[in-house]
Design a protein around this motif. Sequence first.
Motif, PDB file in Angstrom:
ATOM      1  N   THR A  22      98.021  68.108 -18.921  1.00 51.40           N
ATOM      2  CA  THR A  22      98.794  68.794 -19.945  1.00 51.40           C
ATOM      3  C   THR A  22     100.240  68.318 -19.825  1.00 51.40           C
ATOM      4  OG1 THR A  22      99.147  70.650 -18.446  1.00 51.40           O
ATOM      5  CG2 THR A  22      97.349  70.851 -20.020  1.00 51.40           C
ATOM      6  N   PRO A  23     100.993  68.256 -20.858  1.00 54.17           N
ATOM      7  CA  PRO A  23     100.649  68.639 -22.224  1.00 54.17           C
ATOM      8  C   PRO A  23      99.770  67.573 -22.883  1.00 54.17           C
ATOM      9  CG  PRO A  23     102.861  67.741 -22.183  1.00 54.17           C
ATOM     10  CD  PRO A  23     102.378  67.785 -20.748  1.00 54.17           C
ATOM     11  N   TYR A  24      98.891  68.029 -23.763  1.00 57.59           N
ATOM     12  CA  TYR A  24      98.006  67.115 -24.467  1.00 57.59           C
ATOM     13  C   TYR A  24      98.793  66.308 -25.488  1.00 57.59           C
ATOM     14  CZ  TYR A  24      94.586  70.264 -22.525  1.00 57.59           C
ATOM     15  OH  TYR A  24      93.857  71.012 -21.658  1.00 57.59           O
ATOM     16  N   GLN A  25      98.466  65.047 -25.577  1.00 62.41           N
ATOM     17  CA  GLN A  25      99.069  64.229 -26.622  1.00 62.41           C
ATOM     18  C   GLN A  25      98.134  63.069 -26.934  1.00 62.41           C
ATOM     19  OE1 GLN A  25     102.766  63.185 -24.648  1.00 62.41           O
ATOM     20  NE2 GLN A  25     102.064  61.100 -24.394  1.00 62.41           N
ATOM     21  N   GLN A  26      98.184  62.645 -28.169  1.00 60.40           N
ATOM     22  CA  GLN A  26      97.352  61.537 -28.587  1.00 60.40           C
ATOM     23  C   GLN A  26      97.839  60.259 -27.912  1.00 60.40           C
ATOM     24  OE1 GLN A  26      94.756  61.946 -30.420  1.00 60.40           O
ATOM     25  NE2 GLN A  26      95.086  63.955 -31.264  1.00 60.40           N
ATOM     26  N   GLY A  34      88.078  53.146 -30.950  1.00 60.99           N
ATOM     27  CA  GLY A  34      87.950  54.019 -32.109  1.00 60.99           C
ATOM     28  C   GLY A  34      89.260  54.550 -32.638  1.00 60.99           C
ATOM     29  N   GLY A  35      90.381  54.075 -32.138  1.00 60.97           N
ATOM     30  CA  GLY A  35      91.670  54.501 -32.660  1.00 60.97           C
ATOM     31  C   GLY A  35      92.201  55.747 -31.996  1.00 60.97           C
ATOM     32  N   PRO A  36      93.390  56.161 -32.406  1.00 56.41           N
ATOM     33  CA  PRO A  36      94.094  57.236 -31.715  1.00 56.41           C
ATOM     34  C   PRO A  36      93.550  58.635 -31.950  1.00 56.41           C
ATOM     35  CG  PRO A  36      95.342  56.524 -33.604  1.00 56.41           C
ATOM     36  CD  PRO A  36      94.163  55.595 -33.499  1.00 56.41           C
ATOM     37  N   GLY A  37      92.833  58.892 -33.036  1.00 55.33           N
ATOM     38  CA  GLY A  37      92.361  60.244 -33.297  1.00 55.33           C
ATOM     39  C   GLY A  37      93.467  61.151 -33.760  1.00 55.33           C
ATOM     40  N   ASP A  38      94.344  60.629 -34.615  1.00 47.34           N
ATOM     41  CA  ASP A  38      95.504  61.394 -35.082  1.00 47.34           C
ATOM     42  C   ASP A  38      95.133  62.681 -35.808  1.00 47.34           C
ATOM     43  OD1 ASP A  38      97.296  59.588 -34.036  1.00 47.34           O
ATOM     44  OD2 ASP A  38      97.374  58.399 -35.867  1.00 47.34           O
ATOM     45  N   ASP A  39      93.888  62.775 -36.257  1.00 44.42           N
ATOM     46  CA  ASP A  39      93.472  63.972 -36.982  1.00 44.42           C
ATOM     47  C   ASP A  39      93.057  65.097 -36.039  1.00 44.42           C
ATOM     48  OD1 ASP A  39      91.317  62.416 -36.139  1.00 44.42           O
ATOM     49  OD2 ASP A  39      90.004  63.158 -37.714  1.00 44.42           O
ATOM     50  N   LEU A  40      93.075  64.863 -34.738  1.00 45.28           N
ATOM     51  CA  LEU A  40      92.678  65.884 -33.767  1.00 45.28           C
ATOM     52  C   LEU A  40      93.850  66.815 -33.484  1.00 45.28           C
ATOM     53  CD1 LEU A  40      90.749  63.585 -31.294  1.00 45.28           C
ATOM     54  CD2 LEU A  40      89.751  65.172 -32.949  1.00 45.28           C
ATOM     55  N   SER A  41      93.545  68.081 -33.272  1.00 45.97           N
ATOM     56  CA  SER A  41      94.577  69.077 -33.004  1.00 45.97           C
ATOM     57  C   SER A  41      94.659  69.368 -31.511  1.00 45.97           C
ATOM     58  CB  SER A  41      94.255  70.381 -33.752  1.00 45.97           C
ATOM     59  OG  SER A  41      95.100  71.416 -33.300  1.00 45.97           O
ATOM     60  N   CYS A  42      95.846  69.259 -30.967  1.00 45.13           N
ATOM     61  CA  CYS A  42      96.059  69.537 -29.545  1.00 45.13           C
ATOM     62  C   CYS A  42      95.911  71.021 -29.214  1.00 45.13           C
ATOM     63  CB  CYS A  42      97.441  69.049 -29.124  1.00 45.13           C
ATOM     64  SG  CYS A  42      97.638  67.271 -29.217  1.00 45.13           S
ATOM     65  N   THR A  43      95.845  71.882 -30.227  1.00 49.40           N
ATOM     66  CA  THR A  43      95.699  73.319 -29.984  1.00 49.40           C
ATOM     67  C   THR A  43      94.266  73.797 -30.142  1.00 49.40           C
ATOM     68  OG1 THR A  43      96.239  73.836 -32.286  1.00 49.40           O
ATOM     69  CG2 THR A  43      98.072  73.772 -30.712  1.00 49.40           C
ATOM     70  N   GLN A  48      90.562  69.476 -27.856  1.00 47.99           N
ATOM     71  CA  GLN A  48      91.299  69.159 -26.630  1.00 47.99           C
ATOM     72  C   GLN A  48      90.445  68.314 -25.690  1.00 47.99           C
ATOM     73  OE1 GLN A  48      92.717  72.703 -24.696  1.00 47.99           O
ATOM     74  NE2 GLN A  48      94.338  73.037 -26.205  1.00 47.99           N
ATOM     75  N   LYS A  49      89.145  68.596 -25.629  1.00 50.63           N
ATOM     76  CA  LYS A  49      88.247  67.832 -24.756  1.00 50.63           C
ATOM     77  C   LYS A  49      88.206  66.367 -25.193  1.00 50.63           C
ATOM     78  CE  LYS A  49      84.566  69.163 -22.194  1.00 50.63           C
ATOM     79  NZ  LYS A  49      83.397  69.928 -21.911  1.00 50.63           N
ATOM     80  N   ILE A  50      88.167  66.143 -26.494  1.00 49.91           N
ATOM     81  CA  ILE A  50      88.160  64.776 -27.020  1.00 49.91           C
ATOM     82  C   ILE A  50      89.496  64.098 -26.694  1.00 49.91           C
ATOM     83  CG2 ILE A  50      88.041  63.371 -29.125  1.00 49.91           C
ATOM     84  CD1 ILE A  50      86.252  65.672 -30.294  1.00 49.91           C
ATOM     85  N   ILE A  51      90.583  64.818 -26.901  1.00 53.10           N
ATOM     86  CA  ILE A  51      91.907  64.265 -26.613  1.00 53.10           C
ATOM     87  C   ILE A  51      92.032  63.964 -25.118  1.00 53.10           C
ATOM     88  CG2 ILE A  51      94.387  64.774 -26.580  1.00 53.10           C
ATOM     89  CD1 ILE A  51      93.857  66.480 -29.151  1.00 53.10           C
TER      90      ILE A  51
END
Length: 191
Positions: A22-26, A34-43, A48-51
């Motif tokens: 933590t803190p989670y960040q892309q 597969g790219g950064p996953g910018d559509d994932l929410s850190c909250t 969060q598991k994917i991030i």
Amino acid sequence: WIKSRSSSKPWMATVSFSASHTPYQQPPGSLVKGGPGDDLSCTNLLQQKIIFNKMTEAADTEFGRLMVETGLAKRKPDGSLAYDPKASNTMIVIVGDNGSFANHVKDPFDLTRAKSTAYQTGVWVPMIVSGPLVVTPDRDVEHMTNMVDVFQLFGEIAKIDVNKAVPRTIDSAPLLPYLTNANQSRIRTLN
């Protein structure tokens, strides 16, 4: 800095990655498949598991880059590393700082016994040691060790008696015997 070190004089470098924490960040998309996953929410707990997995993958990618750029490994045509621990005088020690929070725990581990608990799986972390002093690679040592023992290991590798060199008591136990003797019995009886 590492490339500028003289090969005639012993030296040590510590490289610290704070990813997978933590803190989670892309992570940058260039460091993960597969790219950064910018559509994932850190909250979002599920996301969060994917991030977290992507953060771990990014750290792995950067560790591989460090190995290649310092000449300790080469890239195979498939992108994986070609590394021969006996090809240099370099010891590599990889450790984690603590266990995972509950929402990152993977099967078969119990998320109620994760980080912030006194259960073994809450304080148990991986340690990988590789290099020319490891006489029987690709094995697990199941004996209890402690993070402070890594300090002792660096002293052992450098042929420094840390108990004499440091002006205070250090509760460290030897680790080098586990690397040089595959049948080494336990050294530490408690933490």
